[in-house]
Design an enzyme around this catalytic site. Sequence first.
Site, short mmCIF file in Angstrom:
data_model
loop_
_atom_site.label_atom_id
_atom_site.label_comp_id
_atom_site.label_asym_id
_atom_site.label_seq_id
_atom_site.Cartn_x
_atom_site.Cartn_y
_atom_site.Cartn_z
N CYS A 328 13.76 35.21 -6.91
CA CYS A 328 13.40 34.06 -7.74
C CYS A 328 12.65 34.44 -9.01
O CYS A 328 13.00 34.01 -10.11
CB CYS A 328 12.62 33.04 -6.92
SG CYS A 328 10.95 33.55 -6.46
N HIS A 376 7.39 30.81 -4.82
CA HIS A 376 8.75 30.55 -5.29
C HIS A 376 8.69 29.93 -6.68
O HIS A 376 7.72 29.25 -7.03
CB HIS A 376 9.50 29.63 -4.33
CG HIS A 376 10.96 29.51 -4.64
ND1 HIS A 376 11.82 30.58 -4.57
CD2 HIS A 376 11.72 28.46 -5.06
CE1 HIS A 376 13.04 30.20 -4.91
NE2 HIS A 376 13.01 28.92 -5.23
N HIS A 388 17.65 28.26 -9.78
CA HIS A 388 16.79 29.22 -9.07
C HIS A 388 17.61 30.07 -8.12
O HIS A 388 18.77 29.78 -7.83
CB HIS A 388 15.66 28.49 -8.33
CG HIS A 388 16.12 27.69 -7.13
ND1 HIS A 388 15.33 27.50 -6.01
CD2 HIS A 388 17.27 27.01 -6.87
CE1 HIS A 388 15.97 26.75 -5.13
NE2 HIS A 388 17.14 26.44 -5.63
#
Length: 416
Positions: A328, A376, A388
């Site tokens: 990510c 994240h 993402h």
Amino acid sequence: MASHRKSRTPGTRVAGIRTPALATAALTSVALLPQTADAAPSDDDRPSLEEVEKKVGDLYRQAESATEKYNGAKERTAKQRKRVDTLLDDVAKRTQTLNEVREELGSFAAAQYRTGAGIPDTATFLLADSPQDFFDQDQLLDRMTGRQKEAVDDYVTQQSETMEKRREATESLETLTESQDALKTAKATVQKKLSTARELMSKLTAEEKARLAAIEEKKQEEAARKAAELARQQAEQQKAAELARQQAEQQKAEEEARQQEAASGTSGASGTSGTSGTSGTSGSTTTTPPASTDSSYAAKAEKALAFARAQIGKPYVWGATGPGSYDCSGLTQGAWRAAGVSLPRTTYDQVEAGTTVPVSQAQPGDLVFFYDDITHVGIYIGNGMMIHAPKPGTYVREESVFYDGESSIHSVVRPA
């Protein structure tokens, strides 16, 4: 985040693994099921589907945290290795210089010996345990010429600096070892979490997969609904901001007109009309428009988003920074690098690399961070959506920022 699963082979591929629902189902923790080979679990011992789903989330979160720790340790290791190499090169150069000065002093010693002075003072100096103490003796200083004294001074300086650099290099090597150990630990943690997930992949029944897929589908529907609501709110804010701008321009034009009328001596008749127009708009100008981006940010964000869109479909791989795969923070770092903006490697550092804005005022290009431990991140594209790299077994994709519930959003940061 966590490390990616191994490359699929025709004999081991699970049907539908690329869908969010079944990818989630595949990562249910093996810890939920008995591990003994000689006893099958009873219905009473089996966890509920809710417990399974929670464990899946916990595994991902733990793996994400371990991945970011791995990324940080990897970055520190690379920097420390570079520093160690630089220090060792410096020590080697200083040692060479020290040897050259020593040779020059040796020539002075040989000259003293040829003059019949016996064991020369310079030779004794070179053999002394503490050259500085010997060099400080007045009788040696008295015998030295200016050039010899300069050579001795240079030798002592070079010797001291070389010893200091060797000490720094030793300490840096110790730090490098610590960073390497942390890197190994983080890597092992990620691999352990994923190994657990892979083991359970073969234990899930078709019914369990179907039920979890249904739960995931409902989550996706709710996430889409919330994304649409956020898009509606942002549209209303933009409309209000545009109205406020138009009103401000109108008010400015009216004020300029009044000033021109006053200057020409005709403000008496038209001034009342101007005042009336002003009072009609004064109430609405109190509306506070949402924070907006300038044109330079919009241009950079467009480049970052173009990069991110080009990565859609590439697999998530923990610790990866492209070009074939990403985790990510590797994706967001690469996207903004394409726009000429340097972001740190980890989510923990990226969240500090910009200005925090409310979720309701998120602009395309902003970074959306998730969870209390900030493990994240995705890049906002507008309308409540982001791009993402979700987790192992999935691919870079567009998804609602509410994909894991509204409470999972930690913050939104504008990086440039």
